[in-house]
Scaffold this active site. Structure first.
Site, PDB file in Angstrom:
ATOM      1  N   CYS A 147       0.862  -1.181   0.000  1.00 34.73           N
ATOM      2  CA  CYS A 147       0.000   0.000   0.000  1.00 34.73           C
ATOM      3  C   CYS A 147       0.900   1.233   0.000  1.00 34.73           C
ATOM      4  O   CYS A 147       2.078   1.146  -0.360  1.00 34.73           O
ATOM      5  CB  CYS A 147      -0.974  -0.010   1.177  1.00 34.73           C
ATOM      6  SG  CYS A 147      -0.198   0.073   2.807  1.00 34.73           S
ATOM      7  N   ASN A 176       2.213   1.469   4.392  1.00 31.45           N
ATOM      8  CA  ASN A 176       2.496   0.194   5.086  1.00 31.45           C
ATOM      9  C   ASN A 176       2.165   0.268   6.586  1.00 31.45           C
ATOM     10  O   ASN A 176       2.806  -0.385   7.417  1.00 31.45           O
ATOM     11  CB  ASN A 176       3.948  -0.262   4.870  1.00 31.45           C
ATOM     12  CG  ASN A 176       4.237  -1.705   5.282  1.00 31.45           C
ATOM     13  OD1 ASN A 176       5.337  -2.036   5.688  1.00 31.45           O
ATOM     14  ND2 ASN A 176       3.257  -2.584   5.197  1.00 31.45           N
ATOM     15  N   CYS A 230      -1.559   0.811   7.363  1.00 28.65           N
ATOM     16  CA  CYS A 230      -2.996   0.525   7.462  1.00 28.65           C
ATOM     17  C   CYS A 230      -3.398  -0.711   6.638  1.00 28.65           C
ATOM     18  O   CYS A 230      -3.642  -1.783   7.191  1.00 28.65           O
ATOM     19  CB  CYS A 230      -3.828   1.725   7.004  1.00 28.65           C
ATOM     20  SG  CYS A 230      -3.594   3.206   8.016  1.00 28.65           S
ATOM     21  N   ARG A 231      -3.452  -0.572   5.321  1.00 30.66           N
ATOM     22  CA  ARG A 231      -4.022  -1.638   4.490  1.00 30.66           C
ATOM     23  C   ARG A 231      -3.105  -2.842   4.311  1.00 30.66           C
ATOM     24  O   ARG A 231      -3.557  -3.988   4.497  1.00 30.66           O
ATOM     25  CB  ARG A 231      -4.406  -1.077   3.112  1.00 30.66           C
ATOM     26  CG  ARG A 231      -5.567  -0.103   3.179  1.00 30.66           C
ATOM     27  CD  ARG A 231      -5.694   0.671   1.887  1.00 30.66           C
ATOM     28  NE  ARG A 231      -4.551   1.569   1.709  1.00 30.66           N
ATOM     29  CZ  ARG A 231      -4.320   2.300   0.626  1.00 30.66           C
ATOM     30  NH1 ARG A 231      -5.155   2.199  -0.408  1.00 30.66           N
ATOM     31  NH2 ARG A 231      -3.284   3.103   0.567  1.00 30.66           N
ATOM     32  N   SER A 232      -1.833  -2.627   3.920  1.00 36.97           N
ATOM     33  CA  SER A 232      -1.005  -3.813   3.618  1.00 36.97           C
ATOM     34  C   SER A 232      -0.625  -4.627   4.858  1.00 36.97           C
ATOM     35  O   SER A 232      -0.592  -5.858   4.770  1.00 36.97           O
ATOM     36  CB  SER A 232       0.205  -3.457   2.754  1.00 36.97           C
ATOM     37  OG  SER A 232       1.065  -2.546   3.383  1.00 36.97           O
ATOM     38  N   ASP A 243      -8.318   3.887   0.954  1.00 35.08           N
ATOM     39  CA  ASP A 243      -7.357   4.307   1.971  1.00 35.08           C
ATOM     40  C   ASP A 243      -8.121   4.787   3.209  1.00 35.08           C
ATOM     41  O   ASP A 243      -8.858   5.771   3.140  1.00 35.08           O
ATOM     42  CB  ASP A 243      -6.505   5.443   1.386  1.00 35.08           C
ATOM     43  CG  ASP A 243      -5.400   5.890   2.325  1.00 35.08           C
ATOM     44  OD1 ASP A 243      -5.427   5.489   3.506  1.00 35.08           O
ATOM     45  OD2 ASP A 243      -4.532   6.634   1.870  1.00 35.08           O
TER      46      ASP A 243
HETATM   47  P1  4NP Z   1      -1.856   2.872   4.041  1.00 37.22           P
HETATM   48  O1  4NP Z   1      -2.521   4.215   4.607  1.00 37.22           O
HETATM   49  O2  4NP Z   1      -1.270   3.205   2.689  1.00 37.22           O
HETATM   50  O3  4NP Z   1      -2.997   1.932   3.954  1.00 37.22           O
HETATM   51  O4  4NP Z   1      -0.806   2.471   5.057  1.00 37.22           O
HETATM   52  C1  4NP Z   1      -1.854   5.436   4.705  1.00 37.22           C
HETATM   53  C2  4NP Z   1      -0.984   5.654   5.750  1.00 37.22           C
HETATM   54  C3  4NP Z   1      -0.371   6.880   5.881  1.00 37.22           C
HETATM   55  C4  4NP Z   1      -0.623   7.889   4.953  1.00 37.22           C
HETATM   56  C5  4NP Z   1      -1.485   7.651   3.904  1.00 37.22           C
HETATM   57  C6  4NP Z   1      -2.097   6.422   3.771  1.00 37.22           C
HETATM   58  N1  4NP Z   1      -0.005   9.148   5.108  1.00 37.22           N
HETATM   59  O5  4NP Z   1      -0.325  10.068   4.327  1.00 37.22           O
HETATM   60  O6  4NP Z   1       0.845   9.314   6.004  1.00 37.22           O
END
Ligand code: 4NP
Length: 156
Positions: free
Chosen positions: A8, A11, A13-15, A125
């Protein structure tokens, strides 16, 4: 050994959630030692951090422990080290396609190509939203993990 990398943006939340869900599904199928599972982010902002507290809490409600995971960024060797690289959304897919070395033989796909329901093509997201977003991520990833397992099993 068959290897699967979930990717993702951050790294956190989703992955990592996908990693935890797929580990659980592998365990259910008695394949824990046979499949290498990891996750990474296309961005470096959160490298070394544990998953987001909301992701940890949502996964815990479904019996999955994400607390030991730590974020890392995708590296070029991932493209030769993993058989399957599974992007959470189209932006991740575009980033991966851009950094993919020529001649890479891994299967690079969006994770939701493995779902039965086909209600979404991208895992949304959840970072800037509320807790419900993390539940939706889990629903989508459990669905995809079952389809992915059916595919991966044929390579074990
Ligand atoms: P992820 O979510 O890609 O599912 O881990 C996010 C985590 C952090 C951010 C964006 C999406 N950020 O902008 O810091």
């Amino acid at each position: 050994m068959v290897s699967v990398l979930f990717v993702c943006l951050g790294n956190i939340c989703r992955s990592p959630t996908a990693e935890g869900v797929f580990r659980a599904v592998c365990e259910q199928h008695g394949l824990s030692g046979k499949i290498r599972i990891d996750s990474a982010g296309t961005a470096a902002w959160h490298v070394g951090k544990a998953p987001d507290g909301r992701a940890i809490a949502a996964a815990k409600r479904r019996g999955i422990d994400l607390t030991a995971l730590r974020a890392r960024q995708v590296v070029t060797s991932d493209f030769s080290d993993f058989d399957f690289i599974l992007a959470m959304d189209q932006a991740n897919m575009n980033d991966l396609e851009r950094s993919q070395p020529e001649g890479c033989r891994c299967q690079l796909r969006k994770i939701l190509t493995y779902t039965h329901t086909k209600i979404a093509q991208d895992v949304p997201d959840p970072y800037y939203g509320g807790d419900q977003g993390f539940e939706e991520v889990l629903d989508l990833l459990f669905d995809a993990a079952r389809g992915l397992m059916a595919e991966v099993k044929t390579h074990v």
